[in-house]
Every structure is written in structure tokens, then in C-alpha cells.
Design a protein around this motif. Structure first.
Motif, mmCIF file in Angstrom:
data_model
loop_
_atom_site.group_PDB
_atom_site.id
_atom_site.type_symbol
_atom_site.label_atom_id
_atom_site.label_comp_id
_atom_site.label_asym_id
_atom_site.label_seq_id
_atom_site.Cartn_x
_atom_site.Cartn_y
_atom_site.Cartn_z
ATOM 1 N N THR A 76 20.728 86.485 9.714
ATOM 2 C CA THR A 76 21.089 85.712 8.516
ATOM 3 C C THR A 76 20.580 83.925 9.171
ATOM 4 O O THR A 76 20.677 83.318 8.317
ATOM 5 N N GLY A 77 20.085 84.041 10.376
ATOM 6 C CA GLY A 77 19.549 82.645 10.986
ATOM 7 C C GLY A 77 20.497 81.388 11.291
ATOM 8 O O GLY A 77 21.764 81.809 10.870
ATOM 9 N N PHE A 78 19.967 80.522 11.507
ATOM 10 C CA PHE A 78 20.916 79.198 11.721
ATOM 11 C C PHE A 78 20.019 78.193 11.193
ATOM 12 O O PHE A 78 18.753 78.396 11.055
ATOM 13 N N GLU A 79 20.401 76.932 11.610
ATOM 14 C CA GLU A 79 19.815 75.992 11.071
ATOM 15 C C GLU A 79 18.559 75.791 12.126
ATOM 16 O O GLU A 79 18.390 75.721 13.206
ATOM 17 N N GLY A 80 17.434 75.735 11.270
ATOM 18 C CA GLY A 80 16.052 75.479 12.015
ATOM 19 C C GLY A 80 15.476 77.134 12.089
ATOM 20 O O GLY A 80 14.338 77.340 12.714
ATOM 21 N N TYR A 81 16.114 77.905 12.116
ATOM 22 C CA TYR A 81 15.754 79.638 12.366
ATOM 23 C C TYR A 81 16.207 80.278 11.153
ATOM 24 O O TYR A 81 17.108 80.489 10.779
ATOM 25 N N PRO A 82 14.880 80.622 10.415
ATOM 26 C CA PRO A 82 15.118 81.271 9.051
ATOM 27 C C PRO A 82 16.033 82.415 9.065
ATOM 28 O O PRO A 82 16.062 83.293 10.039
ATOM 29 N N ASN A 83 16.588 82.667 7.997
ATOM 30 C CA ASN A 83 17.350 83.671 7.286
ATOM 31 C C ASN A 83 16.474 84.799 6.901
ATOM 32 O O ASN A 83 15.547 84.565 6.116
ATOM 33 N N PRO A 137 9.363 65.531 11.124
ATOM 34 C CA PRO A 137 9.596 66.775 10.918
ATOM 35 C C PRO A 137 9.651 67.724 12.206
ATOM 36 O O PRO A 137 9.402 67.305 13.168
ATOM 37 N N ARG A 138 10.322 68.861 12.083
ATOM 38 C CA ARG A 138 10.668 69.434 13.379
ATOM 39 C C ARG A 138 9.592 70.491 13.802
ATOM 40 O O ARG A 138 9.144 70.725 14.875
ATOM 41 N N ASN A 139 8.929 71.115 12.712
ATOM 42 C CA ASN A 139 7.876 72.047 12.919
ATOM 43 C C ASN A 139 8.004 73.074 14.051
ATOM 44 O O ASN A 139 7.798 73.080 15.079
ATOM 45 N N GLY A 140 9.075 74.060 13.497
ATOM 46 C CA GLY A 140 9.554 75.193 14.421
ATOM 47 C C GLY A 140 8.719 75.844 14.973
ATOM 48 O O GLY A 140 7.609 76.205 14.500
ATOM 49 N N VAL A 141 9.017 76.255 16.056
ATOM 50 C CA VAL A 141 8.235 77.463 17.056
ATOM 51 C C VAL A 141 8.886 78.617 17.115
ATOM 52 O O VAL A 141 10.072 78.607 17.394
ATOM 53 N N MET A 142 8.090 79.785 16.554
ATOM 54 C CA MET A 142 8.748 81.049 17.049
ATOM 55 C C MET A 142 7.525 81.812 17.970
ATOM 56 O O MET A 142 6.245 81.736 17.658
ATOM 57 N N PRO A 143 8.180 82.228 19.019
ATOM 58 C CA PRO A 143 7.261 82.978 20.004
ATOM 59 C C PRO A 143 6.290 84.027 19.461
ATOM 60 O O PRO A 143 6.753 84.591 18.633
ATOM 61 N N ALA A 144 5.141 84.288 20.061
ATOM 62 C CA ALA A 144 4.371 85.467 19.779
ATOM 63 C C ALA A 144 5.006 86.453 20.723
ATOM 64 O O ALA A 144 5.228 86.459 21.816
ATOM 65 N N TRP A 145 5.043 87.786 19.751
ATOM 66 C CA TRP A 145 5.610 88.937 20.442
ATOM 67 C C TRP A 145 4.470 89.948 21.079
ATOM 68 O O TRP A 145 4.674 91.056 21.803
ATOM 69 N N GLU A 146 3.126 89.724 20.627
ATOM 70 C CA GLU A 146 2.118 90.680 20.994
ATOM 71 C C GLU A 146 2.082 91.018 22.417
ATOM 72 O O GLU A 146 1.862 92.320 22.795
ATOM 73 N N ALA A 147 2.379 90.041 23.378
ATOM 74 C CA ALA A 147 2.199 90.533 24.636
ATOM 75 C C ALA A 147 3.413 90.933 25.443
ATOM 76 O O ALA A 147 3.581 91.361 26.551
ATOM 77 N N ARG A 148 4.722 90.783 24.690
ATOM 78 C CA ARG A 148 5.742 91.271 25.190
ATOM 79 C C ARG A 148 6.317 92.587 24.794
ATOM 80 O O ARG A 148 7.217 92.980 25.472
ATOM 81 N N LEU A 149 6.156 92.955 23.694
ATOM 82 C CA LEU A 149 6.596 94.182 23.126
ATOM 83 C C LEU A 149 5.426 95.002 22.848
ATOM 84 O O LEU A 149 4.422 94.753 22.317
ATOM 85 N N LEU A 205 15.676 75.393 5.404
ATOM 86 C CA LEU A 205 15.558 75.767 6.900
ATOM 87 C C LEU A 205 16.306 74.692 7.604
ATOM 88 O O LEU A 205 17.238 75.089 8.630
ATOM 89 N N TYR A 206 16.440 73.472 7.222
ATOM 90 C CA TYR A 206 16.972 72.431 8.112
ATOM 91 C C TYR A 206 18.379 71.713 7.122
ATOM 92 O O TYR A 206 18.376 70.597 7.753
ATOM 93 N N GLY A 207 18.541 72.658 6.234
ATOM 94 C CA GLY A 207 19.902 71.982 5.395
ATOM 95 C C GLY A 207 19.492 71.275 4.160
ATOM 96 O O GLY A 207 18.620 70.614 4.107
ATOM 97 N N LYS A 208 20.347 71.818 3.225
ATOM 98 C CA LYS A 208 20.121 71.246 1.769
ATOM 99 C C LYS A 208 20.915 70.138 1.654
ATOM 100 O O LYS A 208 21.943 70.361 0.737
ATOM 101 N N THR A 209 20.480 68.999 2.012
ATOM 102 C CA THR A 209 21.184 67.915 1.760
ATOM 103 C C THR A 209 20.134 66.614 1.548
ATOM 104 O O THR A 209 18.840 66.748 2.261
#
Ligand code: HEC
Ligand code: HEC
Length: 292
Positions: free
Chosen positions: A133-140, A261-273, A246-250
Motif C-alpha cells: 500500500t506504499g508510503f509517502e514517495g513510494y507508490p501504493n 520535486p523529489r523525482n523518486g528512484v526505483m531500482p532496476a531488478w533485471e540484474a538482481r532477480l 505520491l507526496y501527499g494531497k495537501t
């Protein structure tokens, strides 16, 4: 002390004593009950049989292994290997099948979901939460609001290459820093923030020029977030009229995002999984209900 010749019959119980006496206490000569004695002999015979048949006595190195060759360790290893084999058989099928085929095949879907759930707990839950369900900055990932797209293919692309991860194939697209880079003045940022807030169903700042905000929006934001504010997935610009931000609806959070802007980063998983795990995760995330 003990005197064999001191045997006598105890008056109270009518049982002969053994002749032993300690400070006036005399020992009655009650033999072991027969049932007890025979059970004892049977146990001895059973124990000897057990020593011969099963692993039992510790030796200097190792132990007597018993003629039946029974080993719980060997059984566990065999069961483990059978499990690995069954798993790799399924994993091969998952790799060979398309995402749509996995969704359509009950047994593949079950395997992929279980595999995906385990991999999610290990790799994704720290950022997206155990319930996704995510957290602030980490999408649901449970809702049907998608920043980059909720189809099987799009979810897989997000997982494989990540978001602003530095991978060549990663989703890219940064929101400009209108405040930090002085692209808009403080007042203009307040105006456009209030315009967005009002469209999102929030209170705009009192007395603000919303018409100016609308013009600023059309000139600076619509290219990415769309004329209707519903976002554009190709550039990863989220909907500004969805229930979940994503960053709060206020108004404050919206203003902060426009400034810096935060411009969130999500790692690539291609090489890890491995590919089977990535496909399992894709199907698992897609099945949360928000999949498109
Ligand atoms: C280090 C934190 C982190 C980890 C670990 C992580 N993610 Fe993400 N993920 C993010 C962030 C941040 C975003 C949103 C980026 C953005 O667009 O601002 C995101 C976005 C996504 C999206 C796109 C959502 C959308 O609305 O389009 C998917 C799908 C996703 N993650 C799945 C996963 C899966 C599956 C895993 C585990 C293999 C995972 N994530 C692990 C941080 C993480
Ligand atoms: C080049 C494309 C682009 C432009 C232009 C742009 N944005 Fe964005 N916007 C994005 C992206 C990408 C994100 C999500 C990135 C992140 O994780 O910070 C985002 C996020 C946001 C968010 C946060 C949404 C949330 O869910 O929390 C707000 C608010 C927002 N933008 C408002 C604006 C406004 C107002 C403007 C114009 C002044 C604007 N954006 C211009 C790309 C853009």
C-alpha cells in the motif's frame, strides 16, 4: 544395621521385612509387581532391537547408523531436492510462457502468485510496504492509480529496469524544479499550486488569482500532466486529480513539489532477480486489483 537374621513379619502390613533397619525404620520386602518387571524386560529387548535397526550410539566420529539405513537428514535433503526440481520445472514454464498465458493458466498463476508474494516480501516490501500500500514517495501498488502504467507489460518494464535507476532502459522523466531553478517566481508557484489544489478538490489559498494559475498550468505543466490534469504515463507524470498523491494531497505538499520535486528512484531488478521471479512479481502486482 543390616542383619539378615533380623527378618520378621511386620504386624501392620503382614509383609516380611528384609532384615534391614535404620534407626528403627525397617524395610518391607515387597517384590516388584510382575507386570512392571516384564514391561522392563520388554523395554530392554526393544532397546537392543532399536540399537541394531536405527542410528543410536554416538561414536568418536559419527554414530552407529543401524541396519535399516534410516536417516532424517537424507530424507530432508531428498525432499528439498524434489522441491527444487518441482520449482525449477515450474520456473522453466513461467519463463517460457507469456505474461498473458501465465494469467490464463490456473497452476502457473498459483505458482507465480506464491513465488511473487515471497519475492515481494524480500525485495519490495521495504519500500512499498508489506501490503504493497506504499508510503509517502513510494507508490501504493494496490490502487488503480498508475504513474507509469498498470498493464502487465508496463508493470514488468517498471520492475525490470526501474525508474530513474540509471539503467539504459529505465523510465526517465524529471519534473523541473520550478522554485529551486527559479523557473517561476514564488507568487507564480503559489498561483499554480492553488489552481492544481482546487482541481484536486482542496481549498486554494485565500484571495489567490486562480485564472493566472490556470494560465501558468497550461504553459508549464500541461505538457506532462495533461490538459485534464490526469497525468501522462509515458513521462511518469502522475494524475493530479486522483485520490492518492505520491507526496501527499495537501496544498503545502503540492507547493513543495513544484518548488523542489523529489523525482523518486526505483531500482532496476533485471540484474538482481531471475526472469521467472520478475515475471512472477509482475503477475503478482498486477493481480492486486488495480491491474489494467
Ligand atoms: C528503494 C525503494 C524501492 C524498492 C526496493 C522497490 N521500489 Fe518500486 N518504486 C519505488 C519508487 C520511489 C517508485 C516511484 C517512482 C516515481 O515514479 O516517482 C516505485 C514505483 C514502482 C512501480 C510503478 C508504479 C506505478 O504507479 O507505475 C512498480 C510496478 C514497482 N515500483 C514495483 C516494485 C517491485 C515489484 C519491487 C520489488 C522487486 C519494487 N518496486 C521495489 C521504490 C522502490
Ligand atoms: C517534464 C514533465 C513535468 C512537468 C513540466 C511538470 N511535472 Fe509535475 N511531475 C512530473 C513527474 C515525472 C512527477 C513525479 C516525479 C516525482 O517522483 O517527483 C511529477 C509530480 C508532480 C506532483 C506530485 C504528485 C503526487 O502524486 O504527489 C505535482 C503536485 C506536480 N507534479 C505538479 C506540477 C505542476 C504544478 C507543474 C507545472 C508548474 C508540473 N508538475 C510540471 C513531471 C512534470
Amino acid at each position: 544395621m543390616a542383619d539378615i537374621h533380623n527378618k520378621e513379619v511386620d504386624k501392620l502390613s503382614g509383609v516380611e521385612t528384609t532384615g534391614h533397619e535404620w534407626d528403627g525404620l525397617k524395610e518391607l520386602n515387597n517384590p516388584l509387581p510382575k507386570w512392571w518387571l516384564y514391561s522392563f524386560y520388554i523395554c530392554i529387548v526393544w532397546a537392543i532391537g532399536y540399537w541394531v535397526l536405527y542410528p543410536s550410539w554416538p561414536m568418536i566420529s559419527g554414530y552407529t547408523s543401524g541396519v535399516l539405513g534410516n536417516s532424517q537428514r537424507a530424507d530432508a535433503i531428498a525432499a528439498y531436492e524434489a522441491g527444487i526440481e518441482a520449482r525449477s520445472e515450474f520456473a522453466d514454464k513461467i519463463v517460457a510462457a507469456s505474461l498473458e498465458e501465465i494469467k490464463a493458466d490456473q497452476s502457473l498463476l498459483e505458482f507465480a502468485s506464491a513465488n511473487g508474494a515471497a519475492a515481494f516480501g524480500d525485495n519490495c516490501a521495504p519500500c512499498h510496504g508489506t501490503g504493497a500500500t506504499g508510503f509517502e514517495g513510494y507508490p501504493n501498488l494496490q490502487d488503480d492509480t498508475w504513474i507509469w502504467g498498470g498493464s502487465l507489460d508496463k508493470i514488468q518494464t517498471s520492475i525490470l529496469y526501474g525508474i530513474r535507476s540509471g539503467h539504459d532502459e529505465a523510465h526517465v522523466g524529471d519534473m523541473p524544479a520550478f522554485g529551486r531553478d527559479e523557473l517561476l517566481s514564488r507568487e507564480e508557484i503559489d498561483q499554480v499550486a492553488s489552481f492544481v489544489a482546487q482541481k484536486a478538490g482542496l481549498e486554494p489559498k485565500e484571495g489567490i488569482d486562480l485564472a493566472a494559475g490556470e494560465t501558468l498550468y497550461a504553459d508549464n505543466c500541461a505538457a506532462c500532466h495533461g490538459d485534464d490534469l490526469k497525468g501522462i504515463q509515458d513521462v511518469g507524470a502522475p494524475s493530479l486529480v486522483s485520490a492518492n498523491y505520491l507526496y501527499g494531497k495537501t496544498l503545502d505538499a503540492i507547493t513543495a513539489q513544484i518548488r523542489n520535486p523529489r523525482n523518486g528512484v526505483m531500482p532496476a531488478w533485471e540484474a538482481r532477480l531471475d526472469p521467472a521471479t520478475i515475471k512472477s512479481l509482475t503477475v503478482y502486482v498486477h493481480s492486486f486489483g488495480g491491474g489494467q
